[in-house]
Design a protein around this motif. Structure first.
Motif, PDB file in Angstrom:
ATOM      1  N   ALA A   1       8.813   8.645  10.376  1.00  0.00           N
ATOM      2  CA  ALA A   1       7.389   8.713  10.716  1.00  0.00           C
ATOM      3  C   ALA A   1       6.643   7.642   9.941  1.00  0.00           C
ATOM      4  CB  ALA A   1       6.836  10.094  10.385  1.00  0.00           C
ATOM      5  N   GLU A   2       6.052   6.692  10.656  1.00  0.00           N
ATOM      6  CA  GLU A   2       5.326   5.616  10.000  1.00  0.00           C
ATOM      7  C   GLU A   2       3.856   5.989   9.821  1.00  0.00           C
ATOM      8  OE1 GLU A   2       5.793   1.922  11.986  1.00  0.00           O
ATOM      9  OE2 GLU A   2       7.956   1.793  11.617  1.00  0.00           O
ATOM     10  N   ILE A   3       3.322   5.655   8.642  1.00  0.00           N
ATOM     11  CA  ILE A   3       1.914   5.868   8.334  1.00  0.00           C
ATOM     12  C   ILE A   3       1.281   4.502   8.124  1.00  0.00           C
ATOM     13  CG2 ILE A   3       0.270   6.986   6.773  1.00  0.00           C
ATOM     14  CD1 ILE A   3       2.594   8.820   5.886  1.00  0.00           C
ATOM     15  N   GLN A   4       0.222   4.223   8.836  1.00  0.00           N
ATOM     16  CA  GLN A   4      -0.388   2.904   8.735  1.00  0.00           C
ATOM     17  C   GLN A   4      -1.066   2.721   7.378  1.00  0.00           C
ATOM     18  OE1 GLN A   4      -3.786   1.590  11.334  1.00  0.00           O
ATOM     19  NE2 GLN A   4      -2.143   0.420  12.302  1.00  0.00           N
ATOM     20  N   SER A   5      -0.834   1.588   6.767  1.00  0.00           N
ATOM     21  CA  SER A   5      -1.390   1.298   5.443  1.00  0.00           C
ATOM     22  C   SER A   5      -2.766   0.658   5.585  1.00  0.00           C
ATOM     23  CB  SER A   5      -0.430   0.383   4.668  1.00  0.00           C
ATOM     24  OG  SER A   5       0.795   1.027   4.423  1.00  0.00           O
ATOM     25  N   VAL A   6      -3.750   1.484   5.945  1.00  0.00           N
ATOM     26  CA  VAL A   6      -5.083   0.977   6.246  1.00  0.00           C
ATOM     27  C   VAL A   6      -5.758   0.385   5.014  1.00  0.00           C
ATOM     28  CG1 VAL A   6      -5.449   2.513   8.207  1.00  0.00           C
ATOM     29  CG2 VAL A   6      -6.082   3.278   5.915  1.00  0.00           C
ATOM     30  N   HIS A   7      -5.333   0.797   3.807  1.00  0.00           N
ATOM     31  CA  HIS A   7      -5.938   0.264   2.583  1.00  0.00           C
ATOM     32  C   HIS A   7      -5.675  -1.234   2.434  1.00  0.00           C
ATOM     33  CE1 HIS A   7      -1.797   1.266   1.636  1.00  0.00           C
ATOM     34  NE2 HIS A   7      -1.853   0.413   0.627  1.00  0.00           N
ATOM     35  N   LEU A   8      -4.637  -1.739   3.108  1.00  0.00           N
ATOM     36  CA  LEU A   8      -4.330  -3.165   3.013  1.00  0.00           C
ATOM     37  C   LEU A   8      -5.218  -4.007   3.920  1.00  0.00           C
ATOM     38  CD1 LEU A   8      -0.442  -3.112   2.698  1.00  0.00           C
ATOM     39  CD2 LEU A   8      -2.169  -3.296   0.897  1.00  0.00           C
ATOM     40  N   ASP A   9      -6.176  -3.364   4.578  1.00  0.00           N
ATOM     41  CA  ASP A   9      -7.196  -4.107   5.297  1.00  0.00           C
ATOM     42  C   ASP A   9      -8.475  -4.204   4.471  1.00  0.00           C
ATOM     43  OD1 ASP A   9      -7.749  -5.532   7.734  1.00  0.00           O
ATOM     44  OD2 ASP A   9      -9.204  -3.975   8.221  1.00  0.00           O
ATOM     45  N   SER A  10      -8.447  -3.660   3.250  1.00  0.00           N
ATOM     46  CA  SER A  10      -9.594  -3.740   2.355  1.00  0.00           C
ATOM     47  C   SER A  10      -9.411  -4.898   1.378  1.00  0.00           C
ATOM     48  CB  SER A  10      -9.755  -2.437   1.568  1.00  0.00           C
ATOM     49  OG  SER A  10      -8.708  -2.306   0.621  1.00  0.00           O
ATOM     50  N   LYS A  11     -10.507  -5.338   0.793  1.00  0.00           N
ATOM     51  CA  LYS A  11     -10.456  -6.463  -0.145  1.00  0.00           C
ATOM     52  C   LYS A  11      -9.544  -6.154  -1.324  1.00  0.00           C
ATOM     53  CE  LYS A  11     -13.317  -8.938  -3.489  1.00  0.00           C
ATOM     54  NZ  LYS A  11     -14.676  -9.131  -4.024  1.00  0.00           N
ATOM     55  N   ASN A  12      -9.770  -5.020  -1.998  1.00  0.00           N
ATOM     56  CA  ASN A  12      -8.976  -4.708  -3.194  1.00  0.00           C
ATOM     57  C   ASN A  12      -7.514  -4.452  -2.861  1.00  0.00           C
ATOM     58  OD1 ASN A  12     -11.078  -5.034  -4.956  1.00  0.00           O
ATOM     59  ND2 ASN A  12     -11.612  -2.857  -5.047  1.00  0.00           N
TER      60      ASN A  12
END
Length: 432
Positions: free
Chosen positions: A146-157
């Motif tokens: 089950a893959e979970i999208q790493s949405v935090h890697l679309d943020s600046k930090n």
């Protein structure tokens, strides 16, 4: 709902400022296929299944994106493929997305790779072995991931901390004493997880799936040790040019960690299961203590890896990204859209440019969807898939014919008994 996510670099015949193709490929690149099959067979015979205690050899299909012509190394169980010399040829059905992936078809699990193939032996082996790993995943304990999208890697930090980790890995690859840089890379990773509590699980889900596949492909690619290190460094530099990191990062992290692990423990990967957290495995291997890291500590360590330049670049990117997100919101969250429900989704897309749109879902600039209602193909103009994977949203139609519906950058082919209806300003795909 069964959701199948596959990587797809799509070539379209229409769209936003796109020129039409007129020349259909008639030769299915026979010479490319013969060469690649031979290289792969020779490499895997010599490898003899040692990397995963399981042979990577098996059914493999090359497919031409324009003509859907197939060249395979063995026959299918339904007899659709026709023998030509010592290979087999045919045509891929329209309802199957063309992608570099593993898929089930006519009684077999296949590896599929799209033409044109890479231009060097090392790159070809890397790709073919990566995709062959995906085919054997269920047999070696990595099925039903089950893959979970790493949405935090679309943020600046999120991007800053990831780039610092990768810069530390680049230093390790170019150092006679790599361990200090590997440990710093893992500290940057720990700090990223402090900043984003859900990141550790999300990143691991993708690194187990794509990272291990890319490690396998690269480590068996027949590159010399020197060339392999140069390859990893150049790949990281290329990664920085991608518009989005949220799904593509595992191709650039796990192969480097794996490269250094196999220097000490050649069979390290055999200790990994689908339940392993790779970060915990790495920090344990290199004896990196889990600790709360202050921003000041990270900023000081980051000076070695160009943190000021990284922050400056990511600040500029963040401003541009917000402008693009606002355009997407105006486009997809208005009433002037087409909403298509998803029932039996099969999705092909490019993982390098997906963009989370806050709580509204994820924008895919280009994708191909097959479902019970038919086939949707979208080019760089984009589509929004809802967060629950229950709908896809595209812009208003511009041309409706008996067989096809066109919009700006998309084409929709509906199966019999399905139609496009206007309901309260929005178009909906409904069953008759």
């Amino acid at each position: 709902m069964k959701t199948i996510l596959t990587i797809l670099a799509i070539t379209f015949l229409w769209g936003c400022n796109k020129s039409s193709k007129t020349n259909e490929t008639t030769d299915p690149d026979w010479a490319q296929a013969v060469t690649a099959f031979k290289e792969l067979q020779e490499t895997l015979k010599k490898e003899n299944g040692e990397t995963w205690n399981h042979s990577l050899e098996g059914p493999l299909i090359f497919v031409n994106r324009d003509t859907r012509a197939i060249i395979a190394n063995e026959s299918d169980n339904s007899g659709e493929l026709v023998k030509r010399e010592n290979l087999f040829v045919g045509k891929l059905p329209e309802n199957i997305n063309i992608a570099n992936t593993a898929f089930d078809w006519n009684g077999k699990k296949w590896t599929m790779v799209a033409f044109p193939l890479p231009d060097t032996k090392e790159k070809r082996l890397n790709l073919l072995i990566h995709e062959s790993f995906h085919r054997i995943q269920p047999a070696i304990g990595f099925g039903s991931l089950a893959e979970i999208q790493s949405v935090h890697l679309d943020s600046k930090n999120g991007r800053v901390w990831l780039k610092l980790e990768l810069e530390a890995l680049k230093k390790a690859l170019d150092s006679n004493e790599p361990e200090i840089h590997i440990k710093n890379a893992l500290l940057f990773r720990q700090h990223r997880y402090q900043s984003f509590p859900d990141a550790k699980q999300a990143e691991n889900s993708l690194e187990i799936n794509e990272g291990l596949a890319e490690y396998t492909g690269s480590i068996l690619s027949k590159r010399t040790d020197s060339d392999l290190k140069k390859h990893y460094i150049s790949q990281i530099d290329w990664f920085y040019t991608l518009p989005a990191f949220v799904r593509s990062f595992p191709y650039f992290t796990i192969p480097v960690y794996g490269y250094f692990l196999q220097k000490t423990d050649k069979g390290w990967n055999l200790k990994i299961t689908k339940d392993t957290n790779l970060t915990d495995f790495f920090t344990g291997f290199w004896n990196v203590d889990c600790q709360e890291l202050t921003d000041d500590t990270i900023l000081e360590i980051g000076k070695t890896y160009g943190i000021d330049s990284i922050i400056e670049n990511e600040t500029e990117r963040e401003n541009k990204k917000e402008e693009l997100k606002n355009r997407y919101k105006k486009k997809f969250l208005s009433d002037s859209v087409v909403v298509i429900g998803l029932e039996a989704l099969n999705l092909g897309f490019d993982p390098s440019n997906v963009m989370p749109l806050d709580s509204s879902g994820t924008v895919y600039p280009n994708l191909r969807v097959t479902d019970n209602w038919g086939i949707l193909e979208v080019d760089s103009c984009g589509a929004l898939i809802g967060p629950a994977w229950n709908k896809v949203i595209i812009s208003y139609p511009e041309l409706i014919t008996d067989t096809l519906i066109y919009g700006k950058g998309w084409k929709l082919k509906l199966n019999q008994s399905w139609r496009l209806d206007l309901v309260d300003k929005k178009y909906m795909v409904t069953k008759e």
